[in-house]
Motif scaffolding. Sequence first.
Motif, PDB file in Angstrom:
ATOM      1  N   GLU A   7       0.830  -1.202   0.000  1.00 55.14           N
ATOM      2  CA  GLU A   7       0.000   0.000   0.000  1.00 55.14           C
ATOM      3  C   GLU A   7       0.867   1.255   0.000  1.00 55.14           C
ATOM      4  OE1 GLU A   7      -3.014  -0.022   3.030  1.00 55.14           O
ATOM      5  OE2 GLU A   7      -3.670   2.007   2.543  1.00 55.14           O
ATOM      6  N   SER A   8       2.070   1.147   0.599  1.00 55.53           N
ATOM      7  CA  SER A   8       2.947   2.324   0.628  1.00 55.53           C
ATOM      8  C   SER A   8       4.393   1.878   0.807  1.00 55.53           C
ATOM      9  CB  SER A   8       2.541   3.251   1.788  1.00 55.53           C
ATOM     10  OG  SER A   8       3.362   4.397   1.806  1.00 55.53           O
ATOM     11  N   LEU A   9       5.312   2.758   0.416  1.00 53.63           N
ATOM     12  CA  LEU A   9       6.747   2.525   0.638  1.00 53.63           C
ATOM     13  C   LEU A   9       7.336   3.788   1.252  1.00 53.63           C
ATOM     14  CD1 LEU A   9       8.053   1.057  -2.776  1.00 53.63           C
ATOM     15  CD2 LEU A   9       7.868  -0.198  -0.620  1.00 53.63           C
ATOM     16  N   GLY A  10       8.384   3.613   2.053  1.00 52.32           N
ATOM     17  CA  GLY A  10       9.127   4.767   2.579  1.00 52.32           C
ATOM     18  C   GLY A  10      10.593   4.428   2.577  1.00 52.32           C
ATOM     19  N   PHE A  11      11.432   5.420   2.405  1.00 55.38           N
ATOM     20  CA  PHE A  11      12.876   5.164   2.347  1.00 55.38           C
ATOM     21  C   PHE A  11      13.608   6.148   3.249  1.00 55.38           C
ATOM     22  CE2 PHE A  11      17.063   5.831   0.122  1.00 55.38           C
ATOM     23  CZ  PHE A  11      17.609   4.638   0.540  1.00 55.38           C
ATOM     24  N   ALA A  12      14.705   5.688   3.840  1.00 57.26           N
ATOM     25  CA  ALA A  12      15.569   6.574   4.628  1.00 57.26           C
ATOM     26  C   ALA A  12      17.004   6.133   4.428  1.00 57.26           C
ATOM     27  CB  ALA A  12      15.200   6.478   6.115  1.00 57.26           C
ATOM     28  N   THR A  13      17.913   7.092   4.472  1.00 62.78           N
ATOM     29  CA  THR A  13      19.323   6.729   4.361  1.00 62.78           C
ATOM     30  C   THR A  13      20.128   7.619   5.300  1.00 62.78           C
ATOM     31  OG1 THR A  13      21.166   6.390   2.818  1.00 62.78           O
ATOM     32  CG2 THR A  13      19.719   8.232   2.341  1.00 62.78           C
ATOM     33  N   GLY A  60       9.921   3.889   8.224  1.00 68.13           N
ATOM     34  CA  GLY A  60       8.560   3.499   8.622  1.00 68.13           C
ATOM     35  C   GLY A  60       7.645   4.716   8.678  1.00 68.13           C
ATOM     36  N   LEU A  61       8.145   5.797   9.289  1.00 63.56           N
ATOM     37  CA  LEU A  61       7.363   7.034   9.387  1.00 63.56           C
ATOM     38  C   LEU A  61       7.032   7.555   7.989  1.00 63.56           C
ATOM     39  CD1 LEU A  61       6.270   9.238  11.306  1.00 63.56           C
ATOM     40  CD2 LEU A  61       8.465  10.399  11.093  1.00 63.56           C
ATOM     41  N   CYS A  62       8.034   7.498   7.128  1.00 59.52           N
ATOM     42  CA  CYS A  62       7.876   7.982   5.753  1.00 59.52           C
ATOM     43  C   CYS A  62       6.794   7.160   5.015  1.00 59.52           C
ATOM     44  CB  CYS A  62       9.257   7.860   5.121  1.00 59.52           C
ATOM     45  SG  CYS A  62       9.398   8.317   3.464  1.00 59.52           S
ATOM     46  N   ALA A  63       6.811   5.834   5.195  1.00 57.68           N
ATOM     47  CA  ALA A  63       5.814   4.979   4.525  1.00 57.68           C
ATOM     48  C   ALA A  63       4.405   5.299   5.037  1.00 57.68           C
ATOM     49  CB  ALA A  63       6.139   3.505   4.744  1.00 57.68           C
ATOM     50  N   ALA A  67       1.249   7.488   2.500  1.00 54.12           N
ATOM     51  CA  ALA A  67      -0.106   7.043   2.142  1.00 54.12           C
ATOM     52  C   ALA A  67      -1.127   7.485   3.187  1.00 54.12           C
ATOM     53  CB  ALA A  67      -0.132   5.529   1.976  1.00 54.12           C
ATOM     54  N   ASP A  68      -0.688   8.389   4.078  1.00 54.20           N
ATOM     55  CA  ASP A  68      -1.587   8.917   5.111  1.00 54.20           C
ATOM     56  C   ASP A  68      -2.234   7.784   5.917  1.00 54.20           C
ATOM     57  OD1 ASP A  68      -2.661  10.965   6.466  1.00 54.20           O
ATOM     58  OD2 ASP A  68      -4.295  11.387   5.055  1.00 54.20           O
ATOM     59  N   ILE A  69      -1.398   6.897   6.438  1.00 54.81           N
ATOM     60  CA  ILE A  69      -1.900   5.722   7.170  1.00 54.81           C
ATOM     61  C   ILE A  69      -1.746   5.950   8.674  1.00 54.81           C
ATOM     62  CG2 ILE A  69      -1.436   3.265   7.644  1.00 54.81           C
ATOM     63  CD1 ILE A  69      -0.722   3.020   4.636  1.00 54.81           C
ATOM     64  N   ASP A  70      -2.793   5.650   9.403  1.00 52.10           N
ATOM     65  CA  ASP A  70      -2.791   5.801  10.856  1.00 52.10           C
ATOM     66  C   ASP A  70      -1.941   4.679  11.471  1.00 52.10           C
ATOM     67  OD1 ASP A  70      -3.396   5.863  13.518  1.00 52.10           O
ATOM     68  OD2 ASP A  70      -5.581   5.897  13.263  1.00 52.10           O
ATOM     69  N   PRO A  71      -0.932   5.017  12.293  1.00 54.02           N
ATOM     70  CA  PRO A  71      -0.088   3.965  12.884  1.00 54.02           C
ATOM     71  C   PRO A  71      -0.876   2.911  13.664  1.00 54.02           C
ATOM     72  CG  PRO A  71       0.778   6.146  13.417  1.00 54.02           C
ATOM     73  CD  PRO A  71      -0.518   6.357  12.694  1.00 54.02           C
ATOM     74  N   THR A  72      -2.042   3.285  14.177  1.00 54.26           N
ATOM     75  CA  THR A  72      -2.797   2.302  14.970  1.00 54.26           C
ATOM     76  C   THR A  72      -3.408   1.198  14.084  1.00 54.26           C
ATOM     77  OG1 THR A  72      -4.813   3.600  14.867  1.00 54.26           O
ATOM     78  CG2 THR A  72      -3.396   3.974  16.784  1.00 54.26           C
ATOM     79  N   SER A  73      -3.358   1.402  12.765  1.00 52.46           N
ATOM     80  CA  SER A  73      -3.897   0.350  11.882  1.00 52.46           C
ATOM     81  C   SER A  73      -2.879  -0.765  11.644  1.00 52.46           C
ATOM     82  CB  SER A  73      -4.346   0.940  10.542  1.00 52.46           C
ATOM     83  OG  SER A  73      -3.213   1.449   9.857  1.00 52.46           O
ATOM     84  N   ILE A  74      -1.642  -0.594  12.163  1.00 54.64           N
ATOM     85  CA  ILE A  74      -0.607  -1.623  11.986  1.00 54.64           C
ATOM     86  C   ILE A  74      -0.686  -2.622  13.148  1.00 54.64           C
ATOM     87  CG2 ILE A  74       1.906  -2.044  11.817  1.00 54.64           C
ATOM     88  CD1 ILE A  74       0.912  -0.273   9.522  1.00 54.64           C
ATOM     89  N   ASP A  75      -0.822  -3.907  12.844  1.00 54.56           N
ATOM     90  CA  ASP A  75      -0.797  -4.886  13.946  1.00 54.56           C
ATOM     91  C   ASP A  75       0.285  -5.953  13.741  1.00 54.56           C
ATOM     92  OD1 ASP A  75      -1.901  -6.538  12.067  1.00 54.56           O
ATOM     93  OD2 ASP A  75      -3.492  -7.292  13.369  1.00 54.56           O
ATOM     94  N   LEU A 129      -3.867 -12.480   2.810  1.00 59.43           N
ATOM     95  CA  LEU A 129      -4.693 -13.356   1.959  1.00 59.43           C
ATOM     96  C   LEU A 129      -5.602 -14.256   2.780  1.00 59.43           C
ATOM     97  CD1 LEU A 129      -2.534 -14.876  -0.934  1.00 59.43           C
ATOM     98  CD2 LEU A 129      -4.596 -13.470  -1.113  1.00 59.43           C
ATOM     99  N   SER A 130      -5.071 -14.704   3.912  1.00 56.53           N
ATOM    100  CA  SER A 130      -5.837 -15.657   4.723  1.00 56.53           C
ATOM    101  C   SER A 130      -7.028 -15.000   5.401  1.00 56.53           C
ATOM    102  CB  SER A 130      -4.938 -16.276   5.805  1.00 56.53           C
ATOM    103  OG  SER A 130      -4.723 -15.318   6.833  1.00 56.53           O
ATOM    104  N   GLY A 131      -7.006 -13.661   5.462  1.00 63.10           N
ATOM    105  CA  GLY A 131      -8.095 -12.956   6.129  1.00 63.10           C
ATOM    106  C   GLY A 131      -7.837 -12.743   7.611  1.00 63.10           C
ATOM    107  N   ARG A 132      -6.699 -13.282   8.136  1.00 59.21           N
ATOM    108  CA  ARG A 132      -6.442 -13.158   9.573  1.00 59.21           C
ATOM    109  C   ARG A 132      -6.058 -11.739   9.991  1.00 59.21           C
ATOM    110  NH1 ARG A 132      -2.733 -17.153  12.590  1.00 59.21           N
ATOM    111  NH2 ARG A 132      -3.608 -16.032  14.341  1.00 59.21           N
ATOM    112  N   SER A 133      -5.717 -10.892   9.025  1.00 62.84           N
ATOM    113  CA  SER A 133      -5.335  -9.530   9.423  1.00 62.84           C
ATOM    114  C   SER A 133      -6.566  -8.671   9.725  1.00 62.84           C
ATOM    115  CB  SER A 133      -4.453  -8.873   8.356  1.00 62.84           C
ATOM    116  OG  SER A 133      -4.966  -9.088   7.077  1.00 62.84           O
ATOM    117  N   ARG A 134      -7.740  -9.141   9.359  1.00 69.57           N
ATOM    118  CA  ARG A 134      -9.020  -8.494   9.733  1.00 69.57           C
ATOM    119  C   ARG A 134      -8.990  -6.975   9.552  1.00 69.57           C
ATOM    120  NH1 ARG A 134      -7.603 -11.880  13.763  1.00 69.57           N
ATOM    121  NH2 ARG A 134      -8.708 -13.855  13.851  1.00 69.57           N
ATOM    122  N   GLY A 135      -8.563  -6.553   8.364  1.00 72.94           N
ATOM    123  CA  GLY A 135      -8.579  -5.111   8.054  1.00 72.94           C
ATOM    124  C   GLY A 135      -7.367  -4.354   8.553  1.00 72.94           C
ATOM    125  N   LYS A 136      -6.510  -5.006   9.361  1.00 68.35           N
ATOM    126  CA  LYS A 136      -5.295  -4.330   9.836  1.00 68.35           C
ATOM    127  C   LYS A 136      -4.197  -4.458   8.780  1.00 68.35           C
ATOM    128  CE  LYS A 136      -6.491  -3.274  14.182  1.00 68.35           C
ATOM    129  NZ  LYS A 136      -6.366  -1.951  14.791  1.00 68.35           N
TER     130      LYS A 136
END
Length: 405
Positions: A7-13, A60-63, A67-75, A129-136
């Motif tokens: 859904e998104s990529l971020g890079f840092a160096t 991670g912050l950049c990614a 894509a304007d993703i809320d960190p709480t959506s990451i599990d 794919l398995s569906g276990r991420s339940r939207g996360k």
Amino acid sequence: MRKVGIESLGFATAKNHITIEDLAIARGVNPEKYVIGLGQKEMAIATPCEDTVTMAAQAGLCALQNADIDPTSIDLLIVGTETGIDHSKPVASYVHELLGLSTNCRAIETKHACYGATGGLQFAIDRALSGRSRGKKSLIIASDIARYGIGTAGEPTQGAGAIAIIVSDEPRLVIIETGAEGIYSNQVMDFWRPLYRKEAVVDGHFSIQCYLDAIEGSYKNWQQSLVKSENKQLALTDIAACLYHIPFGKMANKAHMKHLDLIGINDKNVANEDYTLRVAPYLEFCSRVGNVYTGSLFLSLYNLMVDASKSFEGKSISMFSYGSGCMAEYFLATIPQNALKLPDFRPILDSRTQVDINEYERLLIANTNADQNDRVFKPEDWGVAENPFIFLGVNDHKRQYIKLP
Ligand code: CAA
């Protein structure tokens, strides 16, 4: 079948770099060997305040922001690295805190040399794919500092950087094709990083051969599984670009020649034209950062998404990941319609500080020796006081990090 992917990529160096010409001159080598023979331009060099964790957190912050993703959506957070900082505590644990991820989030580290993050990516894809991420969503980060040491043959192939990949069932950047998989694993001593030293031990020319053998092994495995699953052969015209693990630019050329040979294209002129069309345009970022180990394949993907995402919509690309030792995977991905536009990373590469050879050697030694107990750094002494995440050293056996507001 459900579509899952990136859904998104971020890079840092790292903040500093040297030019590969300056390095060649200092080592008494014809610069053309490094520029043309290896295909490199610049090499990132980390200060003691930049490590696997700080670069991973920044990527991670950049990614998330791209894509304007809320960190709480990451599990699920997986950091693939071969520049570990602890036998027990994973890099992911610090990154989890620095990014403010939810306490209900798995945070682990994966390792198989430069393949580690690809393994993490594939686990996250299966989970989605398995569906276990339940939207996360899953956050997979590749973060490394490539070190061979001063005066070694590997020295011009060092580098530092991190790539973060957000995997979900909303693949706004790249759909990962799961119909066929090409896997290859073989115990070889081509490159490794023993616990008693920071620099890699490498049998350079043998490592190139192992890489090429791994392309053959994984591509053939992919072809077999494709034939079994869909009863069709791949035509090169189905693939708009071929991305590879890039320890140095010229390796992508050797890899593509092998790939074409396996597809049945042996005419040298045709092969060279094909390389110019399908591979060379996506090597620039890697040539300016150097080898970022686990992240290098995905840095090439970032390069492609910045330069060509619009014209690639609906098209497939091939991806080859190689980790010494060795483990490799060949897989396909497709760029969706209306793909997310990533910010160009060139302005950040242009704004880095160019250092001379003496400063490069001072930084290399200081970064290599940074993990000592009760050695604390002042970020302003290293010109990184404005970095978003800073490693301050180890105090009372605990790594100290700060995050700028
Ligand atoms: N002008 C133009 N080209 C020149 C030249 C000149 N004046 N002088 C030499 N060259 C060319 C050589 O012909 C050669 O090209 P080819 O391979 O196409 O023939 C190229 O420059 C390099 O020359 P050498 O092979 O003589 O270089 P070397 O022995 O000093 O070291 C290396 C090269 C083995 C890659 C070394 O840098 C190294 O060990 N690097 C680290 C290991 C590595 O990156 N391995 C890659 C596969 S493993 C992997 O991918 C995992 C990973 O990330 C580490």
